[in-house]
Design a protein around this motif. Structure first.
Motif, PDB file in Angstrom:
ATOM      1  N   UNK A 245      27.631 -56.931  25.108  1.00  0.00           N
ATOM      2  CA  UNK A 245      28.565 -57.408  24.101  1.00  0.00           C
ATOM      3  C   UNK A 245      28.187 -58.826  23.706  1.00  0.00           C
ATOM      4  N   UNK A 246      28.596 -59.241  22.525  1.00  0.00           N
ATOM      5  CA  UNK A 246      28.369 -60.647  22.159  1.00  0.00           C
ATOM      6  C   UNK A 246      29.535 -61.515  22.648  1.00  0.00           C
ATOM      7  N   UNK A 247      30.514 -60.875  23.289  1.00  0.00           N
ATOM      8  CA  UNK A 247      31.611 -61.615  23.915  1.00  0.00           C
ATOM      9  C   UNK A 247      32.784 -61.891  22.976  1.00  0.00           C
ATOM     10  N   UNK A 248      32.654 -61.524  21.690  1.00  0.00           N
ATOM     11  CA  UNK A 248      33.753 -61.808  20.764  1.00  0.00           C
ATOM     12  C   UNK A 248      34.884 -60.811  20.969  1.00  0.00           C
ATOM     13  N   UNK A 249      36.085 -61.203  20.553  1.00  0.00           N
ATOM     14  CA  UNK A 249      37.256 -60.346  20.708  1.00  0.00           C
ATOM     15  C   UNK A 249      37.041 -59.013  19.999  1.00  0.00           C
ATOM     16  N   UNK A 250      36.505 -59.109  18.773  1.00  0.00           N
ATOM     17  CA  UNK A 250      36.304 -57.898  17.979  1.00  0.00           C
ATOM     18  C   UNK A 250      35.364 -56.923  18.667  1.00  0.00           C
ATOM     19  N   UNK A 252      34.539 -56.725  21.921  1.00  0.00           N
ATOM     20  CA  UNK A 252      35.119 -56.170  23.143  1.00  0.00           C
ATOM     21  C   UNK A 252      36.152 -55.101  22.771  1.00  0.00           C
ATOM     22  N   UNK A 253      36.907 -55.363  21.730  1.00  0.00           N
ATOM     23  CA  UNK A 253      37.912 -54.413  21.257  1.00  0.00           C
ATOM     24  C   UNK A 253      37.255 -53.104  20.830  1.00  0.00           C
ATOM     25  N   UNK A 254      36.138 -53.243  20.123  1.00  0.00           N
ATOM     26  CA  UNK A 254      35.398 -52.062  19.656  1.00  0.00           C
ATOM     27  C   UNK A 254      34.916 -51.233  20.847  1.00  0.00           C
ATOM     28  N   UNK A 255      34.348 -51.935  21.864  1.00  0.00           N
ATOM     29  CA  UNK A 255      33.803 -51.225  23.031  1.00  0.00           C
ATOM     30  C   UNK A 255      34.919 -50.501  23.789  1.00  0.00           C
ATOM     31  N   UNK A 256      36.026 -51.208  23.996  1.00  0.00           N
ATOM     32  CA  UNK A 256      37.124 -50.592  24.753  1.00  0.00           C
ATOM     33  C   UNK A 256      37.708 -49.414  23.989  1.00  0.00           C
ATOM     34  N   UNK A 257      37.745 -49.553  22.638  1.00  0.00           N
ATOM     35  CA  UNK A 257      38.232 -48.446  21.807  1.00  0.00           C
ATOM     36  C   UNK A 257      37.347 -47.230  21.962  1.00  0.00           C
ATOM     37  N   UNK A 268      38.888 -50.168  36.569  1.00  0.00           N
ATOM     38  CA  UNK A 268      39.080 -51.558  36.167  1.00  0.00           C
ATOM     39  C   UNK A 268      37.965 -51.957  35.228  1.00  0.00           C
ATOM     40  N   UNK A 269      38.160 -52.997  34.483  1.00  0.00           N
ATOM     41  CA  UNK A 269      37.110 -53.453  33.583  1.00  0.00           C
ATOM     42  C   UNK A 269      37.141 -54.976  33.477  1.00  0.00           C
ATOM     43  N   UNK A 270      36.028 -55.556  33.111  1.00  0.00           N
ATOM     44  CA  UNK A 270      35.953 -57.007  32.968  1.00  0.00           C
ATOM     45  C   UNK A 270      34.810 -57.370  32.035  1.00  0.00           C
ATOM     46  N   UNK A 271      34.926 -58.525  31.396  1.00  0.00           N
ATOM     47  CA  UNK A 271      33.806 -59.054  30.621  1.00  0.00           C
ATOM     48  C   UNK A 271      33.034 -59.992  31.541  1.00  0.00           C
ATOM     49  N   UNK A 272      31.749 -59.726  31.694  1.00  0.00           N
ATOM     50  CA  UNK A 272      30.942 -60.558  32.607  1.00  0.00           C
ATOM     51  C   UNK A 272      29.849 -61.299  31.830  1.00  0.00           C
ATOM     52  N   UNK A 273      29.761 -62.609  32.120  1.00  0.00           N
ATOM     53  CA  UNK A 273      28.611 -63.361  31.613  1.00  0.00           C
ATOM     54  C   UNK A 273      27.606 -63.424  32.760  1.00  0.00           C
ATOM     55  N   UNK A 274      26.317 -63.598  32.471  1.00  0.00           N
ATOM     56  CA  UNK A 274      25.327 -63.573  33.551  1.00  0.00           C
ATOM     57  C   UNK A 274      25.560 -64.717  34.546  1.00  0.00           C
ATOM     58  N   UNK A 275      25.376 -64.439  35.814  1.00  0.00           N
ATOM     59  CA  UNK A 275      25.457 -65.482  36.835  1.00  0.00           C
ATOM     60  C   UNK A 275      24.036 -65.936  37.163  1.00  0.00           C
ATOM     61  N   UNK A 276      23.932 -66.995  37.960  1.00  0.00           N
ATOM     62  CA  UNK A 276      22.590 -67.422  38.367  1.00  0.00           C
ATOM     63  C   UNK A 276      21.926 -66.357  39.232  1.00  0.00           C
ATOM     64  N   UNK A 277      22.745 -65.527  39.863  1.00  0.00           N
ATOM     65  CA  UNK A 277      22.186 -64.391  40.603  1.00  0.00           C
ATOM     66  C   UNK A 277      21.346 -63.519  39.686  1.00  0.00           C
ATOM     67  N   UNK A 278      21.919 -63.263  38.526  1.00  0.00           N
ATOM     68  CA  UNK A 278      21.195 -62.439  37.553  1.00  0.00           C
ATOM     69  C   UNK A 278      19.930 -63.154  37.093  1.00  0.00           C
ATOM     70  N   UNK A 279      20.064 -64.470  36.917  1.00  0.00           N
ATOM     71  CA  UNK A 279      18.910 -65.276  36.513  1.00  0.00           C
ATOM     72  C   UNK A 279      17.782 -65.089  37.520  1.00  0.00           C
ATOM     73  N   UNK A 280      18.171 -65.197  38.759  1.00  0.00           N
ATOM     74  CA  UNK A 280      17.211 -65.073  39.837  1.00  0.00           C
ATOM     75  C   UNK A 280      16.527 -63.730  39.847  1.00  0.00           C
ATOM     76  N   UNK A 281      17.375 -62.722  39.747  1.00  0.00           N
ATOM     77  CA  UNK A 281      16.878 -61.357  39.809  1.00  0.00           C
ATOM     78  C   UNK A 281      15.880 -61.128  38.678  1.00  0.00           C
ATOM     79  N   UNK A 282      16.234 -61.597  37.495  1.00  0.00           N
ATOM     80  CA  UNK A 282      15.364 -61.400  36.344  1.00  0.00           C
ATOM     81  C   UNK A 282      14.055 -62.168  36.485  1.00  0.00           C
ATOM     82  N   UNK A 283      14.165 -63.423  36.945  1.00  0.00           N
ATOM     83  CA  UNK A 283      12.973 -64.266  36.983  1.00  0.00           C
ATOM     84  C   UNK A 283      12.039 -63.941  38.146  1.00  0.00           C
TER      85      UNK A 283
END
Lengths: 305, 263
Positions: A245-250, A252-257, A268-283
């Motif tokens: 998602x690009x994180x915008x309300x619209x 997220x609304x579209x995805x949940x719809x 359960x559901x949540x909006x997640x931004x990447x953590x440094x863990x993800x950074x690490x894993x990717x790099x």
């Protein structure tokens, strides 16, 4: 632009066949807090030991406060304070005697040499234990005394090798508060850490190091944005599903719809931004949690030395 | 809360001074007073050996004089050697504990840390040697020596301690840890046995007696014995001094080089 207070170029170090540092480049600006982040055996401690004049590099140049670590080690030592992974204090002396000794060795003026030990003991909540031998101290107390010893000389550069390892959360916060004060007073801090949270919260800039090279550097936020976009995370009976998602309300609304229309049973559901863990894993292709086995055991052993 | 100045200091001196070394000597002396068990062992061990040699073995050893008189100089060297050798453990502990890294990352004289240990060893040995001499006099050690002889004997023992302590420092720097470094104490403890410290060299089988003749403890023991009992010293004094000065230089150079090489 002023010259960086720490400048490392093409730094190499190996032990026999084992290459620990493989052309490491790094710059730290005066007054900056830089975190060296990497898995065990990545070369963090070796870098710190070369910066502190304890180890000689095989190749490359390292300057601290404008002085070359190999040619002018005395000048470099006059500019830095090192807090290593083990509390470097004398077990048989009291906390107060330890700081008095360090005050004399730091060539502080007469007044400062007398007043600073007591002030630092108070700052680190060690006044009650000041006259007890250090061997009676807890691990956390030793680390606090160790850092107090490092701050005695009012260094230009504070080098901290995994400073909060073995500290409880409250001590960790207290320690960071004091280091924060030193930074506001103009101290430059180079720290190594395996705690992503620590790097994220406290460092101005993070340098990710792996196999003896800096593989990425920047603010925590800019590193995260390299990894990719935020996503919506859905926990269902069958597992976890991620939708970008690009994180915008619209959006997220579209995805949940969409999810609702597909009739998915979502726990359960949540909006997640990447953590440094993800950074690490990717790099690096491996997670960076503390205690993870190093890439090769030999490298880890060499680094501990 | 006390206000504390944390402003970086840009004018710190890049070189060490004599004050550093004095501070580090003070540190090691303090440490010695907190390790009374170590000091006690450094006195008890030679005293036990003294009593055992005099009362258990002494009657069977032909030394050409009262055995207590013969053996006391040897016991003094054993005391000195053992007291000096424990320095290896102190230095190795500094390295494994990490405090050596702190010292080495400070703008101080590199040798100051080692000098501190050596000074403390000299002070500890002064105490233990005095105690052993006191007990020797109590059990009948009959010195035939002037004040000057005593002074010369004590001076030679001090030189012997200094030499062995610098060797111990070098061993402490290269040892993998305090446990390994403690092995040096055992080696030093056995050094006097194959020498003239406890029995006359000519009473040994020929192979051993030629080893004993080359053992640095032999000329030192013969010289101390000569000074305190009036037996002939001959060339022993010159040999003893040459050995001690030589060992001291080797230990000092090795310790300094090895200390820097770790970097």
């Amino acid at each position: 632009m002023t010259a960086p207070i720490i400048a490392v170029q093409g730094l190499r170090k190996s032990y026999g066949d084992v290459t620990v540092l493989d052309g490491l480049d790094l710059e730290v600006a005066r007054g900056e807090v830089l975190a060296l982040l990497g898995p065990n055996g990545a070369g963090k401690t070796t870098t710190v030991r070369i910066l502190s004049t304890l180890l000689r590099p095989d190749a490359g140049t390292v300057t601290v406060a404008g002085y070359d670590v190999v040619r002018s080690p005395g000048r470099v030592r006059a500019a830095i304070s090192l807090t290593g992974q083990f509390a470097a204090v004398d077990e048989l002396l009291t906390g107060e005697e330890n700081l008095r000794l360090m005050a004399r060795l730091s060539h502080l003026g007469r007044t400062e040499a007398r007043t600073r030990p007591a002030a630092l003991l108070e700052l680190f909540d060690l006044t009650d234990a000041a006259r007890r031998p250090v061997k009676t101290y807890s691990g956390g107390m030793r680390r606090r005394l160790d850092l107090a010893a490092s701050l005695l000389s009012r260094p230009q550069v504070l080098v901290l090798d995994e400073p909060t390892t073995g500290l409880d959360p409250r001590s960790r916060n207290d320690l960071w508060a004091v280091i924060g004060d030193a930074v506001r007073a103009g101290t430059t801090v180079l720290l190594t850490t395996q705690y992503l949270e620590e790097a994220d919260q406290l460092a101005d800039r993070v340098a990710v190091i792996d196999h003896g090279r800096v593989i990425a550097s920047g603010t925590a936020a800019s590193l995260k944005s390299q990894v990719g976009a935020a996503h919506v995370e859905l926990t269902t009976a069958t597992g976890i599903e991620r939708i970008e998602t690009d994180g915008s309300v619209g959006d997220v609304h579209r995805i949940l719809g969409d999810v609702e229309r597909r009739g998915l049973l979502v726990d359960s559901w949540a909006v997640r931004t990447p953590t440094l863990d993800d950074v690490f894993l990717t790099l690096t292709g491996q997670p960076a949690e503390p205690g993870q086995p190093a890439t090769t055991e030999a490298r880890e052993l060499q680094e501990i030395r | 809360m006390t206000t504390l100045d944390l402003t970086p200091r840009v004018d710190q001196s890049p070189t060490g001074n004599l004050g550093d070394t004095l501070a580090l000597v003070g540190r090691c002396l303090r440490r010695s007073t907190r390790q009374l068990d170590t000091l006690l062992l450094a006195v008890m061990l030679p005293v036990m050996l003294l009593l055992m040699f005099v009362y258990v073995f002494g009657g069977a050893i032909q030394s050409g004089m009262d055995y207590v008189d013969f053996v006391v100089p040897g016991i003094l060297l054993l005391t000195a050697g053992y007291g000096a050798s424990t320095t290896a453990v102190d230095v190795a502990s500094d390295i494994t504990a990490g405090i050596m890294d702190r010292f080495r990352s400070m703008p101080i004289r590199a040798t100051g840390v080692m000098t501190g240990h050596v000074a403390a060893s000299m002070a500890r040995n002064a105490v233990s040697t005095a105690l052993v001499i006191g007990i020797a006099l109590l059990i009948g050690f009959d010195a035939q020596a002037s004040a000057l002889d005593w002074l010369a004997a004590i001076g030679l023992i001090a030189l012997y301690v200094a030499a062995l302590t610098w060797i111990a420092v070098a061993i402490g720097v290269v040892a993998s840890g305090p446990e390994a470094a403690s092995g040096f104490s055992f080696a030093i403890l056995f050094l006097p046995y194959v020498s003239s410290a406890f029995v006359p060299v000519d009473s040994m089988p020929s192979v051993l007696s030629s080893i004993a003749a080359w053992n640095p403890v032999t000329p030192v023991a013969d010289t101390v014995r000569g000074l305190l009992l009036g037996t002939p010293v001959g060339s022993s004094a010159a040999q003893a001094i040459a050995w001690c000065v030589g060992l001291l230089l080797v230990g000092w150079v090795a310790a300094s080089v090895l200390f820097r090489r770790q970097r």
